[in-house]
Design an enzyme around this catalytic site. Structure first.
Site, PDB file in Angstrom:
ATOM      1  N   HIS B  77       0.849  -1.187   0.000  1.00 58.59           N
ATOM      2  CA  HIS B  77       0.000   0.000   0.000  1.00 58.59           C
ATOM      3  C   HIS B  77       0.890   1.244   0.000  1.00 58.59           C
ATOM      4  O   HIS B  77       1.425   1.636   1.041  1.00 58.59           O
ATOM      5  CB  HIS B  77      -0.931  -0.008   1.226  1.00 58.59           C
ATOM      6  CG  HIS B  77      -1.953   1.086   1.201  1.00 58.59           C
ATOM      7  ND1 HIS B  77      -3.315   0.852   1.224  1.00 58.59           N
ATOM      8  CD2 HIS B  77      -1.823   2.431   1.136  1.00 58.59           C
ATOM      9  CE1 HIS B  77      -3.959   1.993   1.187  1.00 58.59           C
ATOM     10  NE2 HIS B  77      -3.078   2.974   1.142  1.00 58.59           N
ATOM     11  N   PHE B 170      -2.332  17.570   2.984  1.00 60.85           N
ATOM     12  CA  PHE B 170      -1.846  16.342   2.363  1.00 60.85           C
ATOM     13  C   PHE B 170      -2.103  16.388   0.851  1.00 60.85           C
ATOM     14  O   PHE B 170      -1.195  16.176   0.037  1.00 60.85           O
ATOM     15  CB  PHE B 170      -2.600  15.195   3.032  1.00 60.85           C
ATOM     16  CG  PHE B 170      -2.251  13.812   2.580  1.00 60.85           C
ATOM     17  CD1 PHE B 170      -0.974  13.302   2.738  1.00 60.85           C
ATOM     18  CD2 PHE B 170      -3.231  12.988   2.034  1.00 60.85           C
ATOM     19  CE1 PHE B 170      -0.672  12.002   2.348  1.00 60.85           C
ATOM     20  CE2 PHE B 170      -2.941  11.692   1.651  1.00 60.85           C
ATOM     21  CZ  PHE B 170      -1.650  11.193   1.802  1.00 60.85           C
ATOM     22  N   ILE B 173       0.083  18.787  -1.135  1.00 61.74           N
ATOM     23  CA  ILE B 173       1.448  18.355  -1.491  1.00 61.74           C
ATOM     24  C   ILE B 173       1.406  17.603  -2.817  1.00 61.74           C
ATOM     25  O   ILE B 173       2.215  17.850  -3.712  1.00 61.74           O
ATOM     26  CB  ILE B 173       2.066  17.445  -0.399  1.00 61.74           C
ATOM     27  CG1 ILE B 173       1.939  18.082   0.992  1.00 61.74           C
ATOM     28  CG2 ILE B 173       3.543  17.179  -0.717  1.00 61.74           C
ATOM     29  CD1 ILE B 173       2.415  17.163   2.126  1.00 61.74           C
ATOM     30  N   GLU B 319     -11.008   4.135   6.416  1.00 60.34           N
ATOM     31  CA  GLU B 319      -9.869   4.930   6.902  1.00 60.34           C
ATOM     32  C   GLU B 319     -10.450   6.115   7.684  1.00 60.34           C
ATOM     33  O   GLU B 319     -10.428   7.258   7.228  1.00 60.34           O
ATOM     34  CB  GLU B 319      -9.018   5.418   5.715  1.00 60.34           C
ATOM     35  CG  GLU B 319      -7.731   6.132   6.123  1.00 60.34           C
ATOM     36  CD  GLU B 319      -6.958   6.674   4.923  1.00 60.34           C
ATOM     37  OE1 GLU B 319      -7.440   6.525   3.787  1.00 60.34           O
ATOM     38  OE2 GLU B 319      -5.882   7.264   5.139  1.00 60.34           O
ATOM     39  N   HIS B 344      -6.124   0.251   4.652  1.00 53.26           N
ATOM     40  CA  HIS B 344      -6.281   0.830   5.990  1.00 53.26           C
ATOM     41  C   HIS B 344      -7.215   0.023   6.890  1.00 53.26           C
ATOM     42  O   HIS B 344      -6.787  -0.587   7.854  1.00 53.26           O
ATOM     43  CB  HIS B 344      -6.721   2.297   5.946  1.00 53.26           C
ATOM     44  CG  HIS B 344      -5.689   3.195   5.385  1.00 53.26           C
ATOM     45  ND1 HIS B 344      -4.535   3.480   6.055  1.00 53.26           N
ATOM     46  CD2 HIS B 344      -5.606   3.847   4.192  1.00 53.26           C
ATOM     47  CE1 HIS B 344      -3.773   4.277   5.323  1.00 53.26           C
ATOM     48  NE2 HIS B 344      -4.396   4.512   4.174  1.00 53.26           N
ATOM     49  N   ASP B 402       2.473   6.784   2.361  1.00 50.78           N
ATOM     50  CA  ASP B 402       3.108   7.956   1.746  1.00 50.78           C
ATOM     51  C   ASP B 402       4.331   8.375   2.544  1.00 50.78           C
ATOM     52  O   ASP B 402       4.409   9.520   3.027  1.00 50.78           O
ATOM     53  CB  ASP B 402       2.101   9.118   1.704  1.00 50.78           C
ATOM     54  CG  ASP B 402       0.764   8.689   1.140  1.00 50.78           C
ATOM     55  OD1 ASP B 402       0.632   8.631  -0.079  1.00 50.78           O
ATOM     56  OD2 ASP B 402      -0.133   8.361   1.944  1.00 50.78           O
TER      57      ASP B 402
END
Lengths: 485, 485
Positions: B77, B170, B173, B319, B344, B402
């Protein structure tokens, strides 16, 4: 699949009368209103915060206000000297003959004592005694009030770097309160006041864990532990005489766990003797204090097994976020020792076998949401492990542990966070009703007492349901009309 | 009872060779050393903190260093443009023909673009273009480096008031990186570099979720989505040729979920076409983006059911820390749609029925501990719901999601927190070995590929075991002697 999940969830199959269904619509509306803003912007959702950050906000919430008036049944997990409002504690400091022992030039309260003369007692730290009245005059009444408001509590937010530090301060409040509350007349009044505050908060039954300290009187005379229980019992009778709708109160003898096995043997003997003298009032046994620092239950098995069958265990167990430590493994020993309920059981979801046993044997978990947050086990209520207890329908009650120390109401704040933060979004009045009924079902009341208890609760409950329907009608006439269709 | 609990736990029945048992002693020693101080003073226990607060501390931990060199299997993942180190990203900004678009008098980077001439492209906000080299000269090289180090990440700690706010930053970015990474030559190099960094971190296989954007070249020429996959495939072949012990990499097409159903129908068509062209490389489908804000899976059921059987779903689901929302209920739809793994699954412990299905059907949960913390689902790793997944032995892999955005290594930090914070105290090398094997077992590799994969991993694993035994011998000669008895 959703439906099959739903019916497995706690409270899902609780029946509602047509009136309850009407009231439910209103409760669900209030809950949805808080969710709505929360989902759009989680930074506004109260269960995401520490209670100290938004206590006054919560107190204004319409949902909270509704829960506050709701008859919530009983509190099955609370500790002797941590249950009255801080305002009341401060009022107690105005009583005659009270002395305070302070350090750091009067800036730090170390101990209290009622005495005609200057106390000769040695406090736990170096300090000097002066009459409380003089101290108050010297420091200024408002300053003292503000100091005590904080000193008698876990405030402010974010003082502690770990749950050990939180526990240190937590224990220090108990120690400071000793001299103030272990004075025989105050002990009685404090308990009387607690019953009153609990009742006003919709709580009709209180199962109190007490260290049962030996109380003192003026002139240093010490009473016995039997006197302590007698004072409790007399006070309860006095309260019941004036409040016939109150269900009652029982005691669980709960001395400190941080001792050697021979001391636990003494505890057991004391418990047996007290139960003999007060067979319907002192009915259970537990050990208290931070589980990490005390010994695990397994160290005391030989001693604990000497407890006769008719005195039940109500053990604290798994009040931790460790996994695989002696602390969460207390859960195993508690169940093997035949505990009737589990105090906290925060770590129970890491022990599925214990969870299934709890479900099969009807061992209720006493969940204390606010306490777990303040003592730094978790932050966001939405991550509280009780969500998992709820979805597995393991017996559960909501309790408040030590509401005094977090300026919370006797049970309403815990109900609020459990309902809004821990339970599923669609949990409704069924869930709340189930919690209330559970608190009587899993109490130490005898079966006939439970029958009466449920009746007394139900009487208040029906009254409350009707009030909710009426209030709703007044507030939202349009909604009310649509219901009549 | 402890034993019966233990054998139910993930990894407990994994067999260890005599050599592995020796290495295990060392790993357990390192783990115990960290626990020891943690139990005495939880404020020193790293899993109680946000990773940003103690990244450099963790990097010094002997346990972390051991895990870092451990062959950990694969990462199942991770997202296309969030996997390389920030240092590498900054190095990319030195490439020829790069322009930057800034706002607030050059203080805020809005977009990047490779171009011979000043870009005419409109960025997502008002900004002005200048060559990156001029920008760097004007602002000072070190200033720019420090700015980008932060801007390309979720740092600093405690910037966000909720997980929505964290998600906003997030996503910003990803958006900022678009122009830098979607340039065809850089796209290839970035992926090559990722494979290198992952391999150096003990990861031999990478299953990448990619939006598969249309890349650009100098002169505004746009490539097709097929070219994007082709570039991935060529790069992988180039990498494999030089690193024969690497197991490989596969793609999961994972476009954004915040769209209408007809768009998902297009996604499915694209996926089918790509799979036809790259049948062994592009093998799965998922939807990405914050689950709360996008649509739930149930909205796309008709479209998703058009996916042919041989292309697997690997859905993000649950998630969230909401309970009873459309987000955690994605778990139900994901399983009904036949997902092979769950991305998740943070909320899975609120859905015991789904958990039992996951166990029975072999649907692995892709747990990303650090990601969950940084995106504000939880704080203390000891409260991470994966503890419950472990104790129920539901299939699980550890992934990093990430890692670029939190300055973490490709997998080591996630392994560290999972091992020290989430797993039981007594979880040892068996648990780690099980995690590594799971990452191949539950991957999208075909059965013959898995056989080769396990062989390649095992080769490295044996080497590592021997190194651990040797290191231990060097560091603690006395301990080593006692082992020989």
């Amino acid at each position: 699949m959703l439906e099959s999940q739903r019916v497995m969830t706690m409270g899902a199959t609780t029946a509602l009368t047509p009136e309850e269904q009407l009231a439910n619509k209103y409760i669900v509306e209030l809950k949805k209103a808080e969710y709505k803003t929360g989902i759009l912007d989680p930074s506004t959702h109260s269960p995401g915060y520490h209670i100290f950050q938004l206590l006054s906000e919560v107190n204004k919430s319409p949902l909270f206000k509704a829960l506050r008036t709701m008859p919530k049944g009983g509190v099955l997990h609370a500790h002797d000297t941590a249950i009255c409002s801080t305002e009341y504690l401060i009022r107690l400091t105005y009583r005659e003959n009270l002395w305070i022992c302070t350090a750091d030039e009067g800036c730090k309260a170390i101990a209290f004592r009622f005495s005609k003369e200057k106390p000769t007692l040695k406090a736990i730290a170096e300090c000097s005694w002066e009459p409380m009245s003089e101290f108050r005059e010297r420091r200024g009444e408002e300053n003292v009030r503000r100091y005590l408001l904080r000193r008698f509590s876990m405030y402010p937010y974010s003082t502690f770097k770990s749950n050990n530090q939180a526990w240190n301060h937590f224990m220090s409040i108990f120690i400071l309160l000793d001299g103030l509350l272990c004075y025989a007349p105050v002990w009685a009044d404090y308990y009387y006041r607690a019953l009153k505050e609990f009742y006003e908060d919709g709580v009709q039954y209180l199962e109190l864990r007490s260290l049962l300290p030996e109380l003192y009187c003026l002139g240093e005379k010490k009473l016995t532990i039997n006197d302590t229980v007698q004072i409790y019992k007399d006070t309860l009778e006095r309260y019941m005489a004036k409040n016939p709708n109150f269900i009652g109160s029982k005691l669980i003898y709960a001395p400190l766990r941080g001792v050697d096995p021979p001391v636990v043997e003494k505890y057991v003997e004391t418990c047996v003797a007290l139960n003999k003298q007060f067979p319907t009032f002192l009915v259970g046994f537990d050990l208290v204090g931070q589980e990490e620092l005390g010994r695990p239950l397994i160290d005391f098995v030989d001693q604990l097994l000497k407890m006769p069958e008719h005195i039940n265990f109500y053990f604290h167990a798994g009040e931790t976020n460790w996994y695989g430590s002696t602390v969460d493994e207390n859960l195993i020993d508690a169940v093997l020792l035949g505990t009737k309920r589990i105090g906290h059981g925060y770590a129970i979801i890491k022990h599925p076998f214990i969870m299934s046993l709890a479900k099969k044997l009807g061992i209720a978990v006493e969940v204390c949401p606010v306490s777990n947050q303040v003592l730094q086990l978790g932050q966001d209520y939405r991550n509280h492990p009780a969500s998992h207890i709820i979805c597995q329908d393991v017996p559960m009650v909501i309790s408040s542990d030590d509401p005094s120390f977090w300026h919370a109401l006797p049970l309403s704040h815990d109900f609020y966070f459990a309902f809004l933060g821990i339970a599923p979004m669609r949990a409704d009045l069924r869930f709340l009703k189930c919690l209330a009924i559970n608190s009587i079902k899993y109490s130490a009341l005898t079966t006939p007492e439970k029958v009466i208890g449920i009746q007394k609760w139900h009487k208040q409950w029906i009254k409350w349901i009707n009030e909710v329907i009426k209030t709703k009608g007044q507030l939202e006439p349009r909604e009310d009309k649509s219901l009549k269709k």
